[in-house]
Design a protein around this motif. Structure first.
Motif, PDB file in Angstrom:
ATOM      1  N   VAL A   1      -0.513  -1.357 -10.234  1.00 22.56           N
ATOM      2  CA  VAL A   1       0.756  -1.007  -9.676  1.00 22.56           C
ATOM      3  C   VAL A   1       0.730  -0.449  -8.204  1.00 22.56           C
ATOM      4  O   VAL A   1       1.588  -1.278  -7.203  1.00 22.56           O
ATOM      5  CB  VAL A   1       1.569  -0.008 -10.548  1.00 22.56           C
ATOM      6  N   HIS A   2      -0.299   0.284  -7.879  1.00 17.50           N
ATOM      7  CA  HIS A   2      -0.177   0.480  -6.617  1.00 17.50           C
ATOM      8  C   HIS A   2      -0.434  -0.531  -5.616  1.00 17.50           C
ATOM      9  O   HIS A   2       0.024  -0.605  -4.391  1.00 17.50           O
ATOM     10  CB  HIS A   2      -1.437   1.624  -6.308  1.00 17.50           C
ATOM     11  N   THR A   3      -1.638  -1.432  -5.900  1.00 19.24           N
ATOM     12  CA  THR A   3      -1.870  -2.614  -4.941  1.00 19.24           C
ATOM     13  C   THR A   3      -1.074  -3.594  -4.964  1.00 19.24           C
ATOM     14  O   THR A   3      -0.728  -4.067  -3.768  1.00 19.24           O
ATOM     15  CB  THR A   3      -3.398  -3.068  -5.365  1.00 19.24           C
ATOM     16  N   GLU A   4      -0.096  -3.924  -6.058  1.00 19.24           N
ATOM     17  CA  GLU A   4       0.750  -5.121  -6.085  1.00 19.24           C
ATOM     18  C   GLU A   4       2.128  -4.598  -5.679  1.00 19.24           C
ATOM     19  O   GLU A   4       2.812  -5.429  -5.127  1.00 19.24           O
ATOM     20  CB  GLU A   4       0.784  -5.907  -7.479  1.00 19.24           C
ATOM     21  N   THR A   5       2.659  -3.432  -6.226  1.00 20.39           N
ATOM     22  CA  THR A   5       3.984  -3.211  -6.107  1.00 20.39           C
ATOM     23  C   THR A   5       4.070  -1.674  -4.951  1.00 20.39           C
ATOM     24  O   THR A   5       5.359  -1.731  -4.773  1.00 20.39           O
ATOM     25  CB  THR A   5       4.683  -2.896  -7.317  1.00 20.39           C
ATOM     26  N   GLN A   6       3.040  -1.281  -4.759  1.00 19.58           N
ATOM     27  CA  GLN A   6       3.232   0.105  -3.788  1.00 19.58           C
ATOM     28  C   GLN A   6       4.223   1.033  -4.339  1.00 19.58           C
ATOM     29  O   GLN A   6       4.872   1.730  -3.907  1.00 19.58           O
ATOM     30  CB  GLN A   6       3.626  -0.239  -2.626  1.00 19.58           C
ATOM     31  N   TRP A   7       4.238   1.002  -5.780  1.00 22.41           N
ATOM     32  CA  TRP A   7       4.936   1.961  -6.699  1.00 22.41           C
ATOM     33  C   TRP A   7       6.555   1.702  -6.658  1.00 22.41           C
ATOM     34  O   TRP A   7       7.236   2.790  -6.893  1.00 22.41           O
ATOM     35  CB  TRP A   7       4.645   3.410  -6.196  1.00 22.41           C
TER      36      TRP A   7
END
Length: 136
Positions: free
Chosen positions: A127-133
């Motif tokens: 989630v962090h790497t793909e959507t930046q939360w």
């Protein structure tokens, strides 16, 4: 809609859901069983333990819903992950510092919390790497 996450994420969340719902139901229906199996002191107020079972079961529903798109429904995974971190920390504090809980109570941590740390962490890392939360 394109699926942008590996299947293991959905499978993991579905397994967590089934486990939580079954464990929660077990605690609500038979609140004394865990304490009898571990030879811990009998409960004085089983409704508190049953309330814990209800909460765990409700988490299970959330995991099931999150399994349909873990990257979109990451807040459910994050709340679950926090619970799986704070539960063991609370146990350690009560066991080591306050000395108010027996070691046998740690048995609940292995299947309720610890085995889920890595998969939940990996979902949240993605989630962090793909959507930046992002909430989408």
């Amino acid at each position: 809609m394109e699926k942008n996450y590996p299947e293991w994420m959905s499978t993991c969340l579905k397994l967590a859901a089934v486990y939580n719902i079954l464990w929660g139901a077990w605690v609500v229906i038979w609140p004394h069983t865990f304490f009898e199996w571990t030879r811990m002191e009998p409960l004085q107020h089983p409704t508190i333990w049953q309330g814990t079972g209800m909460i765990v079961g409700v988490y299970g529903l959330g995991y099931w819903w999150a399994s349909y798109n873990p990257l979109k429904h990451w807040p459910i995974v994050a709340v679950g992950f926090l619970g799986k971190i704070f539960g063991p920390l609370g146990f350690l504090f009560n066991y080591l510092v306050l000395k108010e809980i027996p070691l046998e109570f740690s048995y609940t941590l292995y299947t309720n919390d610890l085995i889920w740390w890595i998969p939940f962490f990996l979902i949240l890392k993605r989630v962090h790497t793909e959507t930046q939360w992002q909430l989408r």
